[in-house]
Design a protein around this motif. Structure first.
Motif, PDB file in Angstrom:
ATOM      1  N   GLY A 108       6.397  19.629  -1.778  1.00 29.31           N
ATOM      2  CA  GLY A 108       5.899  20.456  -0.697  1.00 29.31           C
ATOM      3  C   GLY A 108       6.899  21.329   0.021  1.00 29.31           C
ATOM      4  O   GLY A 108       6.589  21.850   1.103  1.00 29.31           O
ATOM      5  N   VAL A 109       8.084  21.548  -0.545  1.00 32.23           N
ATOM      6  CA  VAL A 109       9.024  22.432   0.131  1.00 32.23           C
ATOM      7  C   VAL A 109       8.528  23.875   0.059  1.00 32.23           C
ATOM      8  O   VAL A 109       7.730  24.229  -0.806  1.00 32.23           O
ATOM      9  N   THR A 110       9.009  24.702   0.968  1.00 33.37           N
ATOM     10  CA  THR A 110       8.634  26.120   0.945  1.00 33.37           C
ATOM     11  C   THR A 110       9.536  26.914   0.012  1.00 33.37           C
ATOM     12  O   THR A 110       9.158  27.989  -0.447  1.00 33.37           O
ATOM     13  N   GLY A 111      10.729  26.380  -0.270  1.00 28.88           N
ATOM     14  CA  GLY A 111      11.652  27.057  -1.164  1.00 28.88           C
ATOM     15  C   GLY A 111      12.870  26.219  -1.423  1.00 28.88           C
ATOM     16  O   GLY A 111      13.081  25.176  -0.796  1.00 28.88           O
ATOM     17  N   VAL A 112      13.673  26.688  -2.373  1.00 29.66           N
ATOM     18  CA  VAL A 112      14.910  26.007  -2.743  1.00 29.66           C
ATOM     19  C   VAL A 112      16.014  27.053  -2.814  1.00 29.66           C
ATOM     20  O   VAL A 112      15.810  28.146  -3.344  1.00 29.66           O
ATOM     21  N   LYS A 113      17.186  26.695  -2.269  1.00 28.44           N
ATOM     22  CA  LYS A 113      18.325  27.599  -2.322  1.00 28.44           C
ATOM     23  C   LYS A 113      19.513  26.896  -2.953  1.00 28.44           C
ATOM     24  O   LYS A 113      19.581  25.666  -2.990  1.00 28.44           O
ATOM     25  N   GLY A 114      20.415  27.710  -3.461  1.00 26.62           N
ATOM     26  CA  GLY A 114      21.652  27.214  -4.044  1.00 26.62           C
ATOM     27  C   GLY A 114      22.663  28.337  -4.047  1.00 26.62           C
ATOM     28  O   GLY A 114      22.305  29.503  -3.846  1.00 26.62           O
ATOM     29  N   ASP A 115      23.913  28.006  -4.263  1.00 24.97           N
ATOM     30  CA  ASP A 115      24.935  29.048  -4.334  1.00 24.97           C
ATOM     31  C   ASP A 115      25.978  28.665  -5.361  1.00 24.97           C
ATOM     32  O   ASP A 115      26.048  27.524  -5.809  1.00 24.97           O
ATOM     33  N   ALA A 116      26.756  29.650  -5.758  1.00 29.23           N
ATOM     34  CA  ALA A 116      27.843  29.437  -6.711  1.00 29.23           C
ATOM     35  C   ALA A 116      28.951  30.427  -6.403  1.00 29.23           C
ATOM     36  O   ALA A 116      28.704  31.534  -5.930  1.00 29.23           O
ATOM     37  N   PRO A 129      17.397  16.281   2.977  1.00 24.24           N
ATOM     38  CA  PRO A 129      15.996  16.691   3.122  1.00 24.24           C
ATOM     39  C   PRO A 129      15.895  18.184   3.431  1.00 24.24           C
ATOM     40  O   PRO A 129      16.884  18.817   3.826  1.00 24.24           O
ATOM     41  N   PRO A 130      14.710  18.765   3.259  1.00 28.45           N
ATOM     42  CA  PRO A 130      14.528  20.186   3.585  1.00 28.45           C
ATOM     43  C   PRO A 130      14.855  20.467   5.047  1.00 28.45           C
ATOM     44  O   PRO A 130      14.737  19.589   5.905  1.00 28.45           O
ATOM     45  N   ASP A 131      15.254  21.716   5.315  1.00 31.12           N
ATOM     46  CA  ASP A 131      15.561  22.112   6.688  1.00 31.12           C
ATOM     47  C   ASP A 131      14.282  22.305   7.494  1.00 31.12           C
ATOM     48  O   ASP A 131      13.175  22.034   7.015  1.00 31.12           O
ATOM     49  N   GLU A 132      14.427  22.812   8.718  1.00 25.13           N
ATOM     50  CA  GLU A 132      13.284  22.930   9.643  1.00 25.13           C
ATOM     51  C   GLU A 132      12.200  23.886   9.155  1.00 25.13           C
ATOM     52  O   GLU A 132      11.056  23.799   9.593  1.00 25.13           O
ATOM     53  N   ILE A 133      12.518  24.780   8.220  1.00 30.64           N
ATOM     54  CA  ILE A 133      11.488  25.676   7.683  1.00 30.64           C
ATOM     55  C   ILE A 133      11.039  25.264   6.279  1.00 30.64           C
ATOM     56  O   ILE A 133      10.317  25.997   5.612  1.00 30.64           O
TER      57      ILE A 133
END
Length: 164
Positions: free
Chosen positions: A124-132, A86-90
């Motif tokens: 409704g998330v505020t954003g999405v992150k990913g890395d590579a 699930p999304p984090d606290e922000i």
């Protein structure tokens, strides 16, 4: 909770349930499962292991789960995409994805990621992150093609983000 599949022009993102995730972790297809060559990848097994742990600890995550990437025309599973939980606290969710080698380079990962980003936005998330990994420019291009921007880099990873 019944989560719907997400269809794109060429793909179907099929939401994993506990039963499907257990089969992925065991690498044992069930009746009716159509798995492409080399599927599931190690990343699929890790994602499903984390999903099963999260379900046991927190319950059903709603849309924030792993999805099997299936070819729309055949139903064959060729990879996975999904949320690390699930999304984090922000309100930021983390995504990951992978395709079997035989279907890479066709734009499937970017197509699947765009659909997953829209699912996250609607949820409704505020954003999405990913890395590579730094040495994985193909994955960098996938995130950029889906609208994510590189926001940081360290010794090992390039970090991407898309805010809503």
């Amino acid at each position: 909770m019944k989560i719907e599949s997400v269809a794109t022009a060429r793909l179907v993102l099929y939401p994993m349930g506990v039963g499907e995730a257990e089969r992925i972790v065991a690498r044992e297809p069930g009746d009716g499962d159509l798995w492409g060559e080399e599927y599931p990848l190690d990343g699929d097994v890790r994602a499903c292991t984390g999903f099963l742990r999260g379900v046991a600890e927190r319950g059903d995550p709603g849309v924030f789960r792993p999805y099997e990437i299936r070819l729309a025309d055949s139903g064959v599973a060729v990879g996975g995409i999904g949320f690390h939980g699930p999304p984090d606290e922000i309100g930021v969710a983390t995504v990951g994805y992978g395709l079997v080698p035989g279907v890479r380079g066709r734009g499937y990962a970017s197509e699947a990621l765009r659909a997953l980003l829209e699912l996250a936005r609607v949820a409704g998330v505020t954003g999405v992150k990913g890395d590579a990994d730094l040495d994985n420019p193909a994955s960098h291009r996938v995130m950029e093609a889906a609208g994510m921007r590189c926001v940081a880099e360290d010794e090992q990873l390039r970090h991407f983000y898309l805010g809503f």
